[in-house]
Design an enzyme around this catalytic site. Structure first.
Site, mmCIF file in Angstrom:
data_model
loop_
_atom_site.group_PDB
_atom_site.id
_atom_site.type_symbol
_atom_site.label_atom_id
_atom_site.label_comp_id
_atom_site.label_asym_id
_atom_site.label_seq_id
_atom_site.Cartn_x
_atom_site.Cartn_y
_atom_site.Cartn_z
ATOM 1 N N SER A 135 8.419 10.434 -5.087
ATOM 2 C CA SER A 135 7.037 10.480 -4.530
ATOM 3 C C SER A 135 7.474 10.660 -3.258
ATOM 4 O O SER A 135 7.887 9.745 -2.455
ATOM 5 C CB SER A 135 6.545 9.220 -5.205
ATOM 6 N N LYS A 161 6.848 14.724 -6.392
ATOM 7 C CA LYS A 161 5.455 14.443 -6.406
ATOM 8 C C LYS A 161 4.839 14.400 -4.976
ATOM 9 O O LYS A 161 5.571 13.547 -4.177
ATOM 10 C CB LYS A 161 5.185 13.128 -7.141
ATOM 11 N N LEU A 162 3.666 15.023 -4.672
ATOM 12 C CA LEU A 162 3.328 15.041 -3.309
ATOM 13 C C LEU A 162 2.226 13.946 -3.337
ATOM 14 O O LEU A 162 1.019 14.332 -4.135
ATOM 15 C CB LEU A 162 2.562 16.494 -2.710
ATOM 16 N N LYS A 163 2.015 13.238 -2.368
ATOM 17 C CA LYS A 163 0.798 12.309 -2.311
ATOM 18 C C LYS A 163 -0.414 13.202 -1.426
ATOM 19 O O LYS A 163 0.034 14.096 -0.458
ATOM 20 C CB LYS A 163 1.041 11.087 -1.322
ATOM 21 N N ASP A 189 -0.680 13.448 -6.561
ATOM 22 C CA ASP A 189 -1.023 12.049 -6.630
ATOM 23 C C ASP A 189 -2.133 11.719 -5.480
ATOM 24 O O ASP A 189 -1.553 11.742 -4.395
ATOM 25 C CB ASP A 189 -0.004 11.042 -6.291
ATOM 26 N N ASN A 191 -4.282 8.970 -5.619
ATOM 27 C CA ASN A 191 -4.835 7.472 -5.425
ATOM 28 C C ASN A 191 -6.181 7.297 -5.128
ATOM 29 O O ASN A 191 -6.473 6.564 -4.299
ATOM 30 C CB ASN A 191 -3.540 6.748 -4.394
ATOM 31 N N GLU A 214 -2.675 13.286 -10.339
ATOM 32 C CA GLU A 214 -2.775 11.825 -10.814
ATOM 33 C C GLU A 214 -3.851 11.341 -9.932
ATOM 34 O O GLU A 214 -3.969 11.361 -8.770
ATOM 35 C CB GLU A 214 -1.450 11.240 -10.286
ATOM 36 N N ASP A 239 -3.241 6.732 -13.453
ATOM 37 C CA ASP A 239 -2.412 5.764 -12.944
ATOM 38 C C ASP A 239 -3.413 4.481 -12.989
ATOM 39 O O ASP A 239 -3.485 3.381 -13.933
ATOM 40 C CB ASP A 239 -1.815 5.949 -11.533
ATOM 41 N N LYS A 263 3.184 1.985 -15.474
ATOM 42 C CA LYS A 263 3.835 0.941 -14.447
ATOM 43 C C LYS A 263 3.684 -0.493 -15.190
ATOM 44 O O LYS A 263 2.455 -0.877 -15.399
ATOM 45 C CB LYS A 263 3.103 0.929 -13.197
ATOM 46 N N GLY A 291 6.307 3.794 -10.372
ATOM 47 C CA GLY A 291 7.132 3.168 -9.392
ATOM 48 C C GLY A 291 5.946 2.616 -8.367
ATOM 49 O O GLY A 291 4.941 3.029 -8.083
HETATM 50 O O1 OSB Z 1 0.460 5.550 -6.776
HETATM 51 O O2 OSB Z 1 2.164 5.846 -7.791
HETATM 52 C C1 OSB Z 1 1.565 5.316 -6.946
HETATM 53 C C2 OSB Z 1 3.901 3.404 -4.350
HETATM 54 C C3 OSB Z 1 2.852 2.382 -4.228
HETATM 55 C C4 OSB Z 1 1.881 2.313 -4.727
HETATM 56 C C5 OSB Z 1 1.247 3.319 -5.629
HETATM 57 C C6 OSB Z 1 2.054 4.596 -5.892
HETATM 58 C C7 OSB Z 1 3.141 4.533 -5.351
HETATM 59 C C8 OSB Z 1 3.982 5.614 -5.326
HETATM 60 C C9 OSB Z 1 5.605 5.561 -5.084
HETATM 61 O O3 OSB Z 1 3.729 6.903 -5.646
HETATM 62 C C10 OSB Z 1 6.306 5.279 -6.122
HETATM 63 C C11 OSB Z 1 7.784 4.871 -6.124
HETATM 64 O O4 OSB Z 1 8.572 5.870 -5.463
HETATM 65 O O5 OSB Z 1 8.244 3.888 -6.292
HETATM 66 MG MG MG Z 2 0.061 7.150 -8.684
#
Ligand code: OSB
Ligand code: MG
Length: 368
Positions: A135, A161-163, A189, A191, A214, A239, A263, A291
């Site tokens: 990520s 995976k790109l935020k 992702d 969020n 995501e 998620d 998760k 994660g």
């Molecule tokens: O949205 O998946 C998520 C990390 C912290 C909180 C939320 C997320 C994440 C990650 C990183 O995307 C996942 C990892 O490498 O542990």
């Molecule tokens: Mg996520």
């Protein structure tokens, strides 16, 4: 077994590079670890809550308070405790899934170490290594993003995976797709950073052959995810919204999501995570392991979970060095883009107690 003590350890571990998402920027991981002491042996669990309530409503200080005032007393007062009976024992506490997951995992670890059985064996693992993705946070600039991604590709990660967030979406995706070539696995992702007015904009992502998008919208907004899924070709993956097997099945049946990020912390523990895996398998919906920047303690359990049959997409189960210069356990190392599933009893990893002390934010709270 009889629980004789519950210990709450609070650590701060520097991240090897800042991790920026649509909800904020982290330079260190504040980690809450739970150790249970029982008449048959000890067990460890990692709480995935973050320092602040910005991913979900849970956060470290809140999880600590719930563990101290409600969850630990419940197991300490019970004559006989099992990991499978734990959810029932604490069902009077509403929510606080990450806090519950940490204690349930510690109980399971103690139980399985005694039974000389690994998490993987107990969960139903069907493989001995798992495909790993990584990520990648929001970067200060496109060149820096491309540099970071190229480094991960060189290390062997099987999926990127790109935020994304408004103002950092189409262009970084276009550039990274060009860098990776057409066949590489790429996903994004958000969020929860978007709303219904962004649907037309998000459809521009369809040009880049993404594996999935995501959680674009807030966790309680299933309706807008349904609308997006109807209008976009890229598969929608939830998620934050998925808090248990009931919500998962409902969201799938209503066509809000066609892939699920599992998760264990977010859903209250590994037992519920396995139930979601099984329900998705039955519905023909693929899952992958998310994660939360875990140390080796949480990573060991995630890797075991990711070894189940229906975890068909690479997870955010990256190597220890992607996060920390030194891990709290023996490090997880990428070999050919995969991590090996631990086979020793319980989580299969050992907490390095000298690091526990070195990184402690305060003395452990010991509840008896
Ligand atoms: O949205 O998946 C998520 C990390 C912290 C909180 C939320 C997320 C994440 C990650 C990183 O995307 C996942 C990892 O490498 O542990
Ligand atoms: Mg996520």
């Amino acid at each position: 077994m009889k629980v004789t003590a519950v210990e709450l350890h609070l650590l701060a571990m520097p991240l090897v590079r800042p991790f920026e998402t649509s909800f904020g920027r982290q330079t260190a991981r504040t980690v809450l670890l739970v150790r249970v002491r029982t008449d048959v042996g000890d067990g460890w669990g990692e709480c995935v809550a973050m320092a602040d309530p910005v991913y979900s409503s849970e956060y470290v200080a809140g999880a600590e308070a719930v563990l101290r005032d409600y969850l630990a007393p419940a197991v300490l007062h019970a004559d006989e405790v099992t990991a499978e009976g734990f959810a029932g024992l604490v069902s009077f506490v509403i929510g606080h899934r990450m806090a519950k997951a940490a204690l349930e995992t510690a109980l399971l670890d103690a139980e399985l170490r005694t039974a000389e059985r690994s998490f993987g064996d107990y969960f139903g693992a069907v493989r001995d290594e798992v495909d790993c993705g990584v990520s990648v946070g929001v970067a200060p600039s496109i060149p820096e993003l491309l540099d970071e991604v190229a480094g991960y590709v060189d290390e062997g990660y099987r999926r990127i995976k790109l935020k994304i967030k408004p103002g950092w979406d189409i262009e970084p995706v276009r550039e990274v797709r060009e860098l990776l070539g057409p066949d590489a696995l790429l996903q994004v992702d958000a969020n929860t950073a978007y709303d219904a007015a962004d649907i037309r904009h998000l459809r521009l992502l369809d040009a880049y052959e993404l594996l999935l998008i995501e959680q674009p919208f807030v966790e309680e907004d299933i309706a807008t995810h349904i609308q997006l899924a109807r209008e976009i070709e890229t598969p929608v993956c939830l998620d934050e919204s998925i808090l248990g097997v009931g919500v998962a099945v409902d969201a799938i049946e209503r066509h809000a999501t066609s892939i699920i990020n599992i998760k264990a912390g977010r859903v209250g523990g590994y037992l519920e995570a396995v139930r979601i895996h099984d329900a998705c398998a039955e519905l023909g919906v693929p899952v992958w392991c998310g994660g939360m920047l875990e140390t080796g303690v949480g990573r060991a359990a995630n890797v075991a979970l990711a070894a189940l049959e229906n975890f068909t997409l690479p997870g955010d189960t990256s190597a220890s060095r992607r996060y920390f210069a030194e891990d709290l356990t023996e490090p997880f190392e990428l070999v050919d883009g995969r991590l090996r599933v631990p086979t020793a009893p319980g989580s299969g990893v050992t907490v390095r107690e000298e690091l526990l002390r070195a990184w402690a934010v305060r003395a452990p709270v010991i509840l008896t």
